[in-house]
Design a protein around this motif. Structure first.
Motif, short mmCIF file in Angstrom:
data_model
loop_
_atom_site.label_atom_id
_atom_site.label_comp_id
_atom_site.label_asym_id
_atom_site.label_seq_id
_atom_site.Cartn_x
_atom_site.Cartn_y
_atom_site.Cartn_z
N LEU A 157 1.36 -1.02 0.02
CA LEU A 157 -0.02 0.21 -0.32
C LEU A 157 1.19 1.46 0.10
O LEU A 157 1.26 1.66 1.27
N PRO A 158 1.09 1.60 -1.34
CA PRO A 158 1.55 2.59 -0.83
C PRO A 158 1.61 4.38 -0.59
O PRO A 158 0.41 4.63 -1.09
N LEU A 159 2.57 5.02 -0.15
CA LEU A 159 1.62 6.05 0.43
C LEU A 159 2.34 7.76 -0.54
O LEU A 159 3.57 8.03 -1.02
N LEU A 160 0.83 7.83 -1.34
CA LEU A 160 1.11 9.32 -1.91
C LEU A 160 1.23 10.67 -0.98
O LEU A 160 0.32 11.06 -0.44
N TRP A 161 2.08 11.96 -1.15
CA TRP A 161 1.81 12.98 -0.15
C TRP A 161 1.73 13.76 -1.40
O TRP A 161 1.96 13.83 -2.51
N GLU A 162 0.55 14.65 -0.96
CA GLU A 162 0.49 15.76 -2.37
C GLU A 162 1.38 16.36 -2.44
O GLU A 162 1.48 16.67 -3.88
N ILE A 183 -3.75 3.25 -3.16
CA ILE A 183 -2.87 4.04 -2.99
C ILE A 183 -3.15 4.99 -1.62
O ILE A 183 -4.30 5.04 -1.77
N ASP A 184 -2.46 5.27 -0.49
CA ASP A 184 -2.65 6.13 0.43
C ASP A 184 -2.12 6.64 0.68
O ASP A 184 -1.52 7.70 0.28
N TYR A 185 -3.26 7.77 -0.25
CA TYR A 185 -3.31 9.20 -0.09
C TYR A 185 -3.22 9.89 0.96
O TYR A 185 -4.06 10.59 1.43
N ILE A 230 -6.96 5.45 -2.32
CA ILE A 230 -7.01 5.61 -3.39
C ILE A 230 -7.47 3.98 -4.34
O ILE A 230 -6.06 3.55 -4.06
N ASP A 231 -8.78 3.69 -5.14
CA ASP A 231 -8.60 2.26 -6.38
C ASP A 231 -7.69 3.10 -7.34
O ASP A 231 -8.15 3.33 -8.33
N CYS A 232 -6.70 2.11 -7.43
CA CYS A 232 -5.34 1.90 -8.49
C CYS A 232 -6.22 1.50 -9.65
O CYS A 232 -5.80 1.93 -10.70
#
Length: 197
Positions: free
Chosen positions: A18-23, A98-100, A106-108
């Motif tokens: 579960l990747p983390l994506l920072w804005e 994705i953990d936003y 978010i559903d990839c």
């Protein structure tokens, strides 16, 4: 203040990657067409002195906009199918979510943003129709090279090199104000070694 992890987030993490994506990280370490080299070098030369003057122990006091690339990634007509095939071929794990910003999942599988990688390295890409619109990476600096298997390190280098050789792409790290020619294995190795010493 960090939000508590929801049951759904805990379940996704337990199931795997579960990747983390920072804005703020969106396209900060970006992979773009080689034809943008002169533009990127000019932008770095203009922004670097200003960013160094505004650097603090906690980041920067100013925001510097580098603008849109003259030659867009989507203009290269890299198909989503090709990039997915390349990443899977090198053993990159496909994220289903994705953990936003630690507050939204978010559903990839249905969304335009996709993620492939490992717990310490993620290659994100955004699609528009059947083509790839943006490619960027996230590297975890919380782990040492000793914690990354030699095999994974080589896979990451090979994927980046393939993007350079086959698609004529470069990597631009706007955080470090650095351009990496992805057709050069030594430059890729030196760049990654900075993060995982």
């Amino acid at each position: 203040m960090f939000k508590r992890k929801t049951t759904a987030r805990r379940n996704l993490e337990a199931d795997g990657y579960l990747p983390l994506l920072w804005e703020d990280d969106y396209c900060q370490v970006v992979i773009v067409p080689l034809e943008n080299t002169a533009y990127v070098l000019k932008s770095i030369a203009e922004i670097k002195p200003l960013s160094e003057a505004s650097r603090t122990d906690f980041g920067f006091t100013e925001i510097f906009e580098h603008g849109e690339m003259p030659i867009t990634t989507i203009s290269k007509e890299i198909r989503e199918e090709y990039l997915t095939w390349l990443l899977k071929g090198f053993g990159f794990e496909r994220a289903t979510h994705i953990d936003y910003n630690c507050d939204k999942i978010i559903d990839c599988t249905t969304g335009q943003t996709k993620a492939y990688g490992f717990s310490n390295f993620t290659l994100f890409f955004e699609t528009e129709g059947e083509f790839v619109k943006h490619i960027w990476i996230s590297i975890s600096t919380l782990v040492s090279l000793a914690e990354i298997s030699v095999e994974k390190f080589e896979l990451i280098k090979s994927v980046l090199y393939s993007l350079g050789e086959e698609c004529e792409m470069i990597l631009v790290d706007w955080n470090r104000m650095e351009l990496i020619d992805l057709r050069n294995r030594n430059k890729i190795n030196n760049y990654l070694s900075y993060f995982w010493k």
